[in-house]
Design an enzyme around this catalytic site. Structure first.
Site, PDB file in Angstrom:
ATOM      1  N   ASP A   1      -1.615   2.988  -3.737  1.00 12.96           N
ATOM      2  CA  ASP A   1      -0.593   3.891  -3.228  1.00 12.96           C
ATOM      3  C   ASP A   1       0.549   3.938  -4.255  1.00 12.96           C
ATOM      4  OD1 ASP A   1       0.806   5.673  -1.690  1.00 12.96           O
ATOM      5  OD2 ASP A   1       0.554   4.573   0.169  1.00 12.96           O
TER       6      ASP A   1
HETATM    7  C1  BGC Z   1       1.969   7.597   0.709  1.00 11.28           C
HETATM    8  C2  BGC Z   1       0.556   8.087   0.555  1.00 11.28           C
HETATM    9  C3  BGC Z   1       0.510   9.291  -0.336  1.00 11.28           C
HETATM   10  C4  BGC Z   1       1.147   8.955  -1.668  1.00 11.28           C
HETATM   11  C5  BGC Z   1       1.137  10.096  -2.641  1.00 11.28           C
HETATM   12  C6  BGC Z   1       2.662   7.451  -0.611  1.00 11.28           C
HETATM   13  O1  BGC Z   1       3.996   7.198  -0.426  1.00 11.28           O
HETATM   14  O2  BGC Z   1       1.962   6.358   1.385  1.00 11.28           O
HETATM   15  O3  BGC Z   1       0.033   8.367   1.822  1.00 11.28           O
HETATM   16  O4  BGC Z   1      -0.809   9.705  -0.502  1.00 11.28           O
HETATM   17  O5  BGC Z   1       2.488   8.580  -1.433  1.00 11.28           O
HETATM   18  O6  BGC Z   1       2.049  11.061  -2.322  1.00 11.28           O
END
Ligand code: BGC
Length: 783
Positions: free
Chosen positions: A302
């Site tokens: 993430d």
């Molecule tokens: C979120 C994810 C997301 C990623 C990319 C993160 O902060 O937890 O769900 O896919 O950002 O935007």
């Protein structure tokens, strides 16, 4: 766009590496994960050949996933990013789409980098791309897997036509705490239903055969691995600490289901799990995911999750970089920590060349499976985008699916459906809003194209109805919260008038009307990432508005728009009707009007328990008993598991939802009183539509294992059928059970069905059921 709002936020230094969880044996037979139908040997030959030509830096480059913003003219590429793509130091890009942007960046990688390796383009396509569907919590409330799959298919068609290859979905985190803002992003609290949804979404995105070379498919990314939904106190990014049997039985099944469905990639989560951050957790990312479940794709972290391991306190930059790679994280999202550290890690001996190679290979395999080496542009063009994005058929799907997601929570005296005559007072801060309808995580959706409830009602009501409108109150009167929501695209324009004056205006409209429709709830930014709430009541003065409307004596219909279970005690006692509509998407207003005026009879059922009080959470239907269960008949009982100030019951249980018609259920009958290890057992019930409308019902089957080697939940969903019954029609429904349905992970994490007594419950929600019982005999049926 999300990237614009990111704070760098990489914090303090930590020191020690914490120990990983011990490797656990999982004896549940795992079918080999269905992988994309590529010629494996050919792919490996191709990648061997390519990797032989790659420098260490280029290999590490494939592990670097960056975010690139764009404006109307295309991607905004900073000097750094631009140079890095040319040097082969970027493997993938997200937050950029459109054919122009995709071509511009792909050209840069293909024509200007040494080995011409295509980039992979990802994005948060969560509940639709341009055509926005209901938020995932709403989609789950359809209990209609064809509808769920269709929403993902449309999202795949649109995002692929818009230059994307990879979507950061499905999010399958089981969540039992409505304080957590990301409850809106998943399928609710149940592992069985969550697993069905996981499969349906993967199929929708990747196509029925997982053939990602088809240019109308996209690779799905299962997230957030794992247990992100169990964050303590419902506060985002918070710690999770959980026993292994709970993990295996209650939280892991949807992830496993997606792996079995052949999901191409996995995103590791932010949280720590029993002392080790998920992103650096070898037990999780390698032993469980690959060893036990046979996952073959690549793992992306993430957003800056590796860097955040420093703040978690498990090491400095260099240490967490090595820890994440060694754990099984292949691609570093945004943090560029692999880019900065891995070469040195290799020199220091904290990572091995073969581990870097393996991660690089997995990323390249992902690109190969997508056909990017053959067709790096995947047929994107303005023409195709124009013909695909938000085409009428997709808008029809969005409307039809949204209607199925609404849950009728109350309908006294058949207040609904509304007649298409007379005067309606349409009030409430969300009645005319477009921005909120498309909900959080609708990055590429254009809220200006969303149909508001007001517009939808005008479209559907026809000229026989007079509609009076008034906002009644602001969505919140917390100025700081408004400012914070607006800083992230909330588009809230507070009405400056005193609340009393606004309420009086709405009351005057109500006095002139035959019925009041109050559209209340949350602003979209009050749910989603980093949007935890400690209070689950309607925000601001909305309850005051409802109370004032009630005093007019006019029938009061409450239409809710929100992304989490709310506490709605007054509303449930005093409103005449309550319709839960979540954040319903681009066609939300039309879909809501269809239901309010009876063009569609509501059929949704809750997939997350609605508590009476925030003090009851986590509250979920499949809980265990205690040694001192409370008997509500025993009013004065003291030494029992209860609260002094509220009962143990939810306000609305899991699986609950009404219809404009009514259904009766017969007592379940069983084909046999005993189920043997090799046998099957049929549970039959007759469901009758006893009301005045045709309607759909979700008949639900739950099981209870009365005595177990470990304590077992009071009931667990094991099957359901959604059926359409004409007015007056009866139908016998049969559910077939096998010993597989009785199995669970015991204390040794063996997947077993234990002989003994079982209760089976069938009914219209997890509370209102009728039961029968049977015995499971013949050995333990352990595999
Ligand atoms: C979120 C994810 C997301 C990623 C990319 C993160 O902060 O937890 O769900 O896919 O950002 O935007």
């Amino acid at each position: 766009m999300k990237s614009t709002f990111r704070a760098a936020g990489l914090l303090a230094l930590g020191l020690l590496l914490s120990p990983a969880l011990p490797a656990q044996k999982n004896t549940r037979p795992t079918p080999p994960a269905t992988s994309t139908p590529v010629d494996e040997a050919k792919m490996q030959r191709f990648i061997d050949d390519l990797m032989r030509q790659m420098t260490l830096e280029e290999k590490i480059g494939q592990l670097n996933l960056i975010t690139v913003g764009f404006d109307v003219t295309g991607p905004v590429v900073s000097k750094d990013v631009d140079a890095n793509i040319r040097k082969g130091l970027v493997g993938g890009v997200f937050n950029t789409y459109t054919p122009v942007a995709a071509r511009k960046l792909q050209d840069m990688a293909l024509k200007e980098s040494r080995l011409h390796i295509p980039l992979i383009f990802g994005y948060d396509v969560i509940h639709g791309h341009r055509t926005i569907f209901p938020i995932p919590l709403g989609l789950s409330a359809t209990w209609d897997m064809a509808a769920v799959e269709r929403s993902a298919r449309v999202a795949a068609e649109e995002s692929a036509a818009d230059g994307l290859h990879w979507v950061f979905s499905p999010m399958v985190d089981i969540a039992r705490d409505p304080r957590w803002g990301r409850v809106m992003e998943g399928g609710g609290e149940d592992p069985y239903l969550g697993s069905q949804i996981a499969r349906a979404m993967v199929r929708g995105y990747q196509g029925p055969n997982n053939d990602l070379t088809k240019n109308n498919t996209v690779m799905a990314c299962l997230k957030h691995f794992a247990l992100y939904g169990a964050a303590e106190a419902g506060r985002d990014y918070n710690t999770t600490d959980m026993s292994l049997p709970r993990m295996y039985n209650e939280y892991l099944p949807p992830y496993k289901a997606a792996i079995e469905a052949g999901v191409g990639s996995v995103m590791s989560s932010f949280n720590d799990i029993n002392g080790t951050p998920a992103t650096g957790n070898k037990w999780l990312l390698t032993d469980l995911l690959r060893g036990q479940w046979g996952f073959k794709g690549f793992v992306a972290t993430d957003y800056t999750a590796i860097n955040e391991m420093v703040a978690h306190g498990v090491g400095n930059d260099a240490q967490v970089s090595a820890m994440a790679l060694n754990a099984g994280a292949d691609q570093d999202m945004v943090g560029e920590i692999f880019l900065k550290n891995l070469a040195q890690n290799l020199k220091d001996g904290t990572v091995k060349q073969e581990t870097i190679d393996l991660a690089c290979r997995r990323v390249l395999e992902g690109k190969y499976k997508l056909g990017l080496f053959q067709d790096p542009y995947r047929g994107v063009s303005d023409k195709r985008a124009k013909a695909t994005l938000m085409k009428p058929e997709f808008l029809d799907d969005a409307r039809a699916i949204a209607r199925k997601s609404f849950v009728l929570l109350k309908n006294e005296n058949q207040t609904l459906p509304l007649k298409k005559t007379g005067t309606i007072a349409l009030v409430g801060p969300l009645a005319s809003r477009q921005r909120d309808l498309i909900g959080s995580w609708s990055g590429a959706g254009d809220w200006k194209q969303a149909v508001s409830v007001e517009q939808g009602m005008r479209n559907v009501a026809g000229s026989g109805v007079k509609i009076l409108t008034a906002p009644g109150v602001n969505i919140t009167d917390d100025a700081l919260l408004t400012e914070r929501l607006n800083a992230y695209g909330g588009d809230i324009v507070p009405d400056k008038r005193p609340a009393e004056e606004m309420i009086q205006e709405a009351v005057r409209a109500a006095q002139q009307a035959d019925v009041v429709v109050a559209v209340v709830g949350e602003s979209q930014g009050m749910t989603g990432e980093a949007a935890s709430r400690a209070d689950l009541n309607l925000p601001g003065q909305q309850l005051e508005l409802l109370k004032a409307l009630k005093k007019t004596g006019k029938p009061l219909v409450v239409v809710l728009m929100n992304g989490r279970p709310l506490t709605l005690n007054w509303e449930n006692q005093h409103a005449d009707a309550i319709l839960e509509t979540w954040f319903a998407g681009t066609q939300g207003g039309n879909a809501i009007a269809d239901v309010l005026f009876g063009a569609y009879n509501p059929s949704g059922k809750l997939t997350a328990t609605f508590p009476q009080s925030v003090g009851q959470v986590p509250l979920y239907y499949n809980h265990k008993t205690t040694g001192r269960p409370f008997d509500p008949q025993d009013r004065l009982a003291k030494y029992k598991s209860r609260y002094l100030d509220v009962s143990n019951e939810p306000l609305f249980p899991f699986g609950f939802g009404l219809s404009y018609t009514t259904f009766s259920y017969s007592k379940p009958t069983l084909s046999t009183p005993t189920l043997s290890a090799s046998g099957t057992l049929d549970v039959s019930v007759t469901v009758k539509n006893t009301g005045n409308y045709d309607g759909e019902e979700v008949a639900q089957l739950y099981l209870r294992d009365v005595v177990g080697s470990v304590t077992r939940p009071v009931r667990e969903l094991k099957s359901f059928q959604k059926v359409l019954l004409k007015k007056g029609e009866s139908r016998m429904l049969t559910f077939r059970l096998t010993p597989e349905d009785l199995k669970f992970y015991n204390q040794n994490l063996q997947w077993v069905a234990e002989p003994g007594d079982f209760q089976v419950f069938v009914g219209s929600n997890s509370r209102d059921t009728q039961e029968a019982s049977f015995r499971f005999v013949e050995g333990s049926a352990t595999n």
